[in-house]
Write an enzyme that holds these catalytic residues in place. Structure first.
Site, PDB file in Angstrom:
ATOM      1  CB  CYS A 152      -0.241  -2.007   5.297  1.00 11.14           C
ATOM      2  SG  CYS A 152       0.372  -0.202   4.227  1.00 11.14           S
ATOM      3  CG  HIS A 186       0.839  -0.689   9.561  1.00  6.61           C
ATOM      4  ND1 HIS A 186       1.968  -1.017   8.955  1.00  6.61           N
ATOM      5  CD2 HIS A 186      -0.676  -0.517   8.392  1.00  6.61           C
ATOM      6  CE1 HIS A 186       2.005  -0.320   7.934  1.00  6.61           C
ATOM      7  NE2 HIS A 186       0.579   0.390   7.666  1.00  6.61           N
ATOM      8  CG  ASN A 219       3.027   2.904   5.820  1.00  6.84           C
ATOM      9  OD1 ASN A 219       3.378   1.620   5.724  1.00  6.84           O
ATOM     10  ND2 ASN A 219       1.825   3.303   5.686  1.00  6.84           N
TER      11      ASN A 219
HETATM   12  N1  ACO Z   1       2.356  19.064   2.450  1.00  2.00           N
HETATM   13  C1  ACO Z   1       2.111  19.298   2.750  1.00  2.00           C
HETATM   14  N2  ACO Z   1       0.744  19.914   2.686  1.00  2.00           N
HETATM   15  C2  ACO Z   1       0.209  18.505   1.750  1.00  2.00           C
HETATM   16  C3  ACO Z   1       0.725  17.224   2.112  1.00  2.00           C
HETATM   17  C4  ACO Z   1       2.337  17.450   2.364  1.00  2.00           C
HETATM   18  N3  ACO Z   1       3.336  16.490   2.320  1.00  2.00           N
HETATM   19  N4  ACO Z   1      -0.147  16.036   1.768  1.00  2.00           N
HETATM   20  C5  ACO Z   1      -0.878  16.575   1.830  1.00  2.00           C
HETATM   21  N5  ACO Z   1      -1.353  18.179   1.725  1.00  2.00           N
HETATM   22  C6  ACO Z   1      -2.440  18.703   1.236  1.00  2.00           C
HETATM   23  C7  ACO Z   1      -3.858  18.579   0.128  1.00  2.00           C
HETATM   24  O1  ACO Z   1      -3.253  18.623  -0.752  1.00  2.00           O
HETATM   25  C8  ACO Z   1      -4.427  18.956   0.766  1.00  2.00           C
HETATM   26  O2  ACO Z   1      -4.520  19.814   0.711  1.00  2.00           O
HETATM   27  P1  ACO Z   1      -6.210  21.450   0.273  1.00  2.00           P
HETATM   28  O3  ACO Z   1      -6.920  21.231   1.434  1.00  2.00           O
HETATM   29  O4  ACO Z   1      -5.429  22.119  -0.246  1.00  2.00           O
HETATM   30  O5  ACO Z   1      -6.093  19.959  -0.753  1.00  2.00           O
HETATM   31  C9  ACO Z   1      -4.465  18.554   2.374  1.00  2.00           C
HETATM   32  O6  ACO Z   1      -3.293  18.923   2.624  1.00  2.00           O
HETATM   33  C10 ACO Z   1      -5.186  17.850   3.373  1.00  2.00           C
HETATM   34  O7  ACO Z   1      -4.983  17.263   3.143  1.00  2.00           O
HETATM   35  P2  ACO Z   1      -5.818  15.457   3.426  1.00  2.00           P
HETATM   36  O8  ACO Z   1      -5.303  14.005   2.552  1.00  2.00           O
HETATM   37  O9  ACO Z   1      -7.112  15.875   3.609  1.00  2.00           O
HETATM   38  O10 ACO Z   1      -4.682  15.435   4.734  1.00  2.00           O
HETATM   39  P3  ACO Z   1      -5.606  14.495   5.891  1.00  2.00           P
HETATM   40  O11 ACO Z   1      -4.947  15.134   7.199  1.00  2.00           O
HETATM   41  O12 ACO Z   1      -5.474  13.337   5.821  1.00  2.00           O
HETATM   42  O13 ACO Z   1      -3.811  14.041   5.838  1.00  2.00           O
HETATM   43  C11 ACO Z   1      -2.443  11.778   5.069  1.00  2.00           C
HETATM   44  C12 ACO Z   1      -2.971  13.238   4.695  1.00  2.00           C
HETATM   45  C13 ACO Z   1      -1.947  11.967   5.663  1.00  2.00           C
HETATM   46  C14 ACO Z   1      -2.185  10.982   4.239  1.00  2.00           C
HETATM   47  C15 ACO Z   1      -3.545  11.041   6.313  1.00  2.00           C
HETATM   48  O14 ACO Z   1      -5.206  10.897   5.085  1.00  2.00           O
HETATM   49  C16 ACO Z   1      -3.251   9.899   6.068  1.00  2.00           C
HETATM   50  O15 ACO Z   1      -2.358   9.276   6.600  1.00  2.00           O
HETATM   51  N6  ACO Z   1      -3.997   8.744   5.552  1.00  2.00           N
HETATM   52  C17 ACO Z   1      -4.104   7.259   5.597  1.00  2.00           C
HETATM   53  C18 ACO Z   1      -2.562   6.397   5.056  1.00  2.00           C
HETATM   54  C19 ACO Z   1      -2.655   5.328   5.974  1.00  2.00           C
HETATM   55  O16 ACO Z   1      -3.652   4.559   6.264  1.00  2.00           O
HETATM   56  N7  ACO Z   1      -2.550   4.454   4.352  1.00  2.00           N
HETATM   57  C20 ACO Z   1      -3.081   2.883   4.389  1.00  2.00           C
HETATM   58  C21 ACO Z   1      -1.314   2.574   4.512  1.00  2.00           C
HETATM   59  S1  ACO Z   1      -0.630   2.432   3.133  1.00  2.00           S
HETATM   60  C22 ACO Z   1      -0.267   0.681   2.454  1.00  2.00           C
HETATM   61  O17 ACO Z   1      -0.937   0.567   2.533  1.00  2.00           O
HETATM   62  C23 ACO Z   1       0.235   0.893   1.807  1.00  2.00           C
END
Ligand code: ACO
Length: 322
Positions: free
Chosen positions: A112, A249, A279
């Site tokens: 990214c 980004h 993304n």
């Molecule tokens: N729908 C419903 N529930 C979901 C989903 C979904 N699509 N995805 C995860 N959950 C659930 C999880 O299983 C978890 O359930 P649990 O509590 O029963 O275990 C709950 O939601 C919370 O999960 P978290 O991962 O803690 O949720 P968070 O609020 O952190 O959101 C997300 C997840 C959106 C992925 C976030 O962490 C994020 O955006 N992270 C950064 C992404 C990023 O910046 N990536 C870098 C660039 S990508 C690259 O380089 C290719």
């Protein structure tokens, strides 16, 4: 010599994939995706439409905006994590499809952060007189490396391309100059397990799928990006408060706003396209820049901060006067 951005272009494939559509495939909901990420929809490339095809469309638009033709181009850099082929580089395929004469053409792989890295490489060519008219493109077909059984990743990514034309122009050596003013680039290979693709030509002989420990990436992202932004501003001798537009980004709307708050930036200065584009990895910054320019917010002469963080971890920031 300064490296000036003289044209910006973007391309999104036609097919829109809604959150509701994904909710039919994995256990998720439109509400969860919007609330946790800010994403409302993403685009998906058509069958037979490759990363190079998206890149070519964006490049054509950027060249038109710069008043240049493919015959003027003497350097092509494509930032991508989803190349058409293991080789040749997508940049060389773009060169052939655009009809650009013989010149250096290669890909940059920093996930990214790829577009920010690619801009700094282009700056090395243009500011030192090795290229006069560079095409720097971020292009991705990330939907091709998603695991559609993993709800933690498959809802986050989309396809698209953005491009800029970078040309050399003499400046005064001050921050009033147009062009790429400073960079802060970082990588920490120790964080590989938090965000990676579980395949590759040398390890598995397969393409693999994106794997991510999202909440840990999130925590690192806000801290790392804010540090890089401050470092880029300090290098250029510019206060963060002087930035006109923040073009990040587009990983997650909450990350965008988290970084803005940490830096004390007005939310209204942040260009956010994550709702419509999701993304798009290396494509997301030039896509967002193109949107900001097209709707009249981002204007020539303004100070623009580009930043990204992605797999590696890699991250970085670039200060640019348009
Ligand atoms: N729908 C419903 N529930 C979901 C989903 C979904 N699509 N995805 C995860 N959950 C659930 C999880 O299983 C978890 O359930 P649990 O509590 O029963 O275990 C709950 O939601 C919370 O999960 P978290 O991962 O803690 O949720 P968070 O609020 O952190 O959101 C997300 C997840 C959106 C992925 C976030 O962490 C994020 O955006 N992270 C950064 C992404 C990023 O910046 N990536 C870098 C660039 S990508 C690259 O380089 C290719």
């Amino acid at each position: 010599m300064r490296s000036i951005v003289t044209g910006v272009g973007a391309y999104l494939p036609e097919t829109v994939v809604s959150n509701d559509y994904l909710a039919k495939i994995v256990e998720t909901s439109d509400e969860w995706i919007k609330e946790r990420t800010g994403i409302h929809q993403r685009r998906r490339a058509a069958e037979g439409q490759f990363t190079s095809d998206l890149a070519v469309e964006a490049a054509r638009e950027a060249l038109k905006a710069a008043g240049r033709t493919p015959a003027d181009v003497d350097l092509i850099i494509v930032a991508t994590t989803t190349p058409d082929l293991t080789f040749p580089a997508t940049a060389a395929i773009v060169q052939r499809k655009l009809g650009v004469p013989v010149c250096p053409a290669f890909d940059v792989q920093a996930v990214c952060s790829g577009f920010v890295y690619a801009l700094s490489v282009a700056d090395g060519f243009t500011a030192r007189g090795h290229a006069k008219c560079a095409l720097v493109i971020g292009a991705e077909t990330l939907t091709r490396i998603l695991d559609y059984t993993d709800r933690g990743t498959c809802v986050l990514f989309g396809d698209g391309a953005g491009a800029v034309v970078v040309e050399a122009l003499e400046g005064q050596g001050t921050t009033a100059d147009r062009g790429l003013l400073s960079f802060a680039l970082r990588s920490d290979g120790n964080k590989q397990d938090l965000l990676y693709v579980d395949g590759g030509p040398s390890s598995t002989g397969t393409v693999g799928h994106i794997r991510m420990v999202g909440n840990q990436v999130f925590r690192h992202a806000v801290v790392n990006i804010a540090e890089a932004v401050e470092a880029a501003c300090e290098k250029a001798g510019v206060a963060v408060a002087d930035i006109d537009w923040f073009v990040p980004h587009q990983a997650n709307h909450r990350i965008l706003m988290g970084v803005a708050h940490r830096l004390g930036l007005d939310e209204a200065k942040v260009i956010s396209t994550v709702a419509l584009h999701a993304n798009t990895s290396a494509a997301s910054i030039p896509l967002a820049l193109a949107v900001g320019i097209a709707d009249g917010r981002v204007k020539p002469g303004q100070l623009v901060l580009l930043e990204a963080m992605g797999g590696g971890f890699t991250w970085g920031a670039c200060l640019l006067r348009l």
